[in-house]
Design an enzyme around this catalytic site. Structure first.
Site, short mmCIF file in Angstrom:
data_model
loop_
_atom_site.label_atom_id
_atom_site.label_comp_id
_atom_site.label_asym_id
_atom_site.label_seq_id
_atom_site.Cartn_x
_atom_site.Cartn_y
_atom_site.Cartn_z
N GLY A 110 -42.10 43.64 -131.53
CA GLY A 110 -42.36 44.52 -132.68
C GLY A 110 -41.67 43.93 -134.09
O GLY A 110 -42.20 43.98 -135.09
N THR A 112 -40.80 41.05 -134.84
CA THR A 112 -41.49 39.83 -135.30
C THR A 112 -42.80 39.94 -136.14
O THR A 112 -43.06 39.33 -137.23
CB THR A 112 -41.66 38.88 -134.24
OG1 THR A 112 -40.49 38.62 -133.47
CG2 THR A 112 -42.37 37.49 -134.32
N THR A 132 -42.82 40.27 -125.40
CA THR A 132 -41.99 41.30 -125.02
C THR A 132 -42.08 41.83 -123.74
O THR A 132 -42.89 42.18 -123.03
CB THR A 132 -41.90 42.53 -125.91
OG1 THR A 132 -40.92 43.65 -125.53
CG2 THR A 132 -43.22 43.06 -126.17
N ILE A 133 -40.67 41.73 -123.05
CA ILE A 133 -40.48 42.29 -121.77
C ILE A 133 -40.77 43.86 -121.65
O ILE A 133 -40.94 44.52 -120.55
CB ILE A 133 -39.28 41.93 -120.91
CG1 ILE A 133 -37.93 42.70 -121.66
CG2 ILE A 133 -39.13 40.44 -120.86
CD1 ILE A 133 -36.59 42.96 -120.76
N ASP A 134 -40.63 44.38 -122.83
CA ASP A 134 -40.65 45.95 -122.75
C ASP A 134 -42.20 46.46 -122.60
O ASP A 134 -42.34 47.61 -122.59
CB ASP A 134 -39.94 46.47 -124.16
CG ASP A 134 -38.62 46.30 -124.15
OD1 ASP A 134 -38.10 45.86 -123.22
OD2 ASP A 134 -38.10 46.61 -125.26
N ARG A 299 -34.32 39.19 -118.36
CA ARG A 299 -35.07 38.35 -119.05
C ARG A 299 -34.73 36.90 -118.65
O ARG A 299 -35.33 35.89 -119.26
CB ARG A 299 -34.37 38.48 -120.89
CG ARG A 299 -34.76 39.69 -121.25
CD ARG A 299 -35.20 39.84 -122.91
NE ARG A 299 -33.99 39.07 -123.39
CZ ARG A 299 -33.42 39.63 -124.29
NH1 ARG A 299 -33.44 40.89 -124.74
NH2 ARG A 299 -32.45 38.85 -125.02
O1 F6P Z 1 -36.59 43.67 -127.08
C1 F6P Z 1 -36.31 43.47 -125.64
C2 F6P Z 1 -35.29 43.98 -125.11
O2 F6P Z 1 -34.89 42.98 -124.00
C3 F6P Z 1 -34.88 45.42 -124.86
O3 F6P Z 1 -35.32 46.00 -123.72
C4 F6P Z 1 -33.38 45.51 -124.98
O4 F6P Z 1 -33.07 46.85 -125.26
C5 F6P Z 1 -32.97 44.65 -125.83
O5 F6P Z 1 -34.01 43.59 -125.99
C6 F6P Z 1 -31.75 43.94 -125.68
O6 F6P Z 1 -31.32 43.02 -126.78
P1 F6P Z 1 -30.27 41.83 -127.05
O7 F6P Z 1 -30.82 40.72 -126.14
O8 F6P Z 1 -30.31 41.67 -128.35
O9 F6P Z 1 -28.90 42.52 -126.25
#
Ligand code: F6P
Length: 373
Positions: A110, A112, A132-134, A299
């Site tokens: 989003g 990006t 995105t994994i979301d 991730r």
């Molecule tokens: O945007 C993907 C995501 O993995 C979200 O699900 C999560 O809330 C966030 O990134 C965590 O972000 P960071 O790696 O910056 O802590």
């Protein structure tokens, strides 16, 4: 040097990014188009941190998680420099022209896509791939990384079953997703969860307790409850709704910004909800409860076969679009096809789980509680 395209990965990393870099790079190399990789997201373009990628760079990266380019969440117009945030848009445009780029490939989610749109408005040729994994990017069925993360969360839920049942416990497992519940929904269903909590379906704690006690009466002494990071109670949801309405009706930019701050504060207060739910459930059910936070495990690691295939399909089609000189689009996965959709249609939009989602309803009809009735 002949034709040259820039590439960067931005936002949180996702398994499959390297597979996409490899696919687009190899396909462009067939036409003698060079790929210039910028490091650490838009930061690399702002500070001119880059290196040429060639077939030797692509060798062995198909199966590697993370991103060989590095990534960051830094935005072109709000780049941290020392303790300050500076608008680096001008430097980015300058570096783009300095390298005589024909275009720039941005792999991201989003945030990006919002940055990509800003740079397009500065005259840069941009093309994107969804990552995105979301799985919350609009205009695409799925995104690079979502399948791998779903697998990881599902395996975690599988593992929690045996310990939950051995101890007759409730186990809440927190899954990533601040706004969208796709990852929690998919892994919850695949992992055989009993209650699933997602931001799109606000919960009432009494219904969660009832569902768990009902299972108990049926002789199932344990329960598994995947909880999305952004899951919220009906009270919190009402507060969010009120603030969103106030923001939409705000008289000016200043007033809207103040309400944005209140929204961010509410978001902050709601994080940690999983622990609170666990404590409430112990009190209401008399059962022991534990919390597992999956965090960045979701991730990490090697991309699944499905993500490697998706990244390869999108990467090769992205290269084809570049060869034809077509920019301004995100290569989107639609059914079995790759469809270019205008970046304007993606930026600033969220794909949430709709109330009539097929899997959501299948889960409800198979007896999974969402804590809302
Ligand atoms: O945007 C993907 C995501 O993995 C979200 O699900 C999560 O809330 C966030 O990134 C965590 O972000 P960071 O790696 O910056 O802590």
């Amino acid at each position: 040097m002949g034709r040259c395209i820039g590439i960067l990965t931005a936002g949180g990393d996702s398994p499959g990014l390297n597979a996409a870099i490899r696919a687009v790079g190899r396909a462009l190399a067939q036409k003698d188009i060079y790929l210039l990789g910028f490091k650490d997201g838009f930061e690399g373009l702002a500070f001119d941190k880059c290196e040429y990628l060639d077939n030797s760079t692509f060798s062995g990266i198909l199966t590697r998680g993370g991103t060989i380019l590095g990534t960051s969440r830094h935005k072109p117009h709000k780049m941290p420099v020392g303790k300050k945030f500076i608008d680096m848009t001008g430097a980015i445009v300058e570096n783009y022209h300095k390298h005589q780029l024909e275009g720039l490939i941005c792999l991201g989610g989003g945030g990006t896509h919002k940055s990509a749109l800003r740079l397009m408005k500065q005259g840069l040729n941009i093309i994107t791939m969804p990552k995105t994994i979301d799985n919350d990017l609009a205009e695409t069925d799925t995104s690079i990384g979502f399948d791998t993360a779903t697998d990881i969360a599902t395996h975690a839920i599988d593992s929690l079953h045996s310990t939950a049942s051995s101890h007759n416990r409730i186990i809440l497992v927190e899954v990533m997703g601040h706004r969208a519940g796709w990852l929690t929904l998919y892994s919850g269903i695949a992992g055989g969860a009993d209650v699933i909590l997602i931001p799109e379906v606000p919960y009432d704690i009494k219904y969660i307790a009832e569902a768990i006690l009902r299972r108990n009466r049926e002789g199932k002494k344990f329960s598994i409850v995947p909880v999305a990071e952004g899951a919220m109670s009906i009270d919190v949801a009402a507060k969010f709704d009120k603030l969103h309405k106030q923001k939409a009706e705000a008289k000016d930019k200043d007033a809207a910004e103040k309400i944005s701050d209140k929204l961010a504060e509410l978001d902050r207060l709601n994080s940690g909800a999983t622990l609170r739910i666990s404590q409430q459930l112990e009190e209401m059910t008399g059962l022991e409860s534990r919390v597992t936070i999956l965090g960045h495990l979701q991730r990490g690691g090697v991309p699944s076969a499905a993500d490697r295939l998706l990244a390869t399909r999108l990467g090769v089609e992205c290269a084809q679009s570049i060869i034809e000189g077509k920019f301004g689009v995100m290569m989107s996965a639609r059914g079995g096809n790759v469809i270019p959709v205008p970046i304007e249609d993606v930026a600033g939009k969220l794909k949430l789980v709709p109330a009539d989602d097929i899997l959501l309803n299948a889960a409800r009809n198979s007896g999974i509680s969402f804590g809302d009735c």
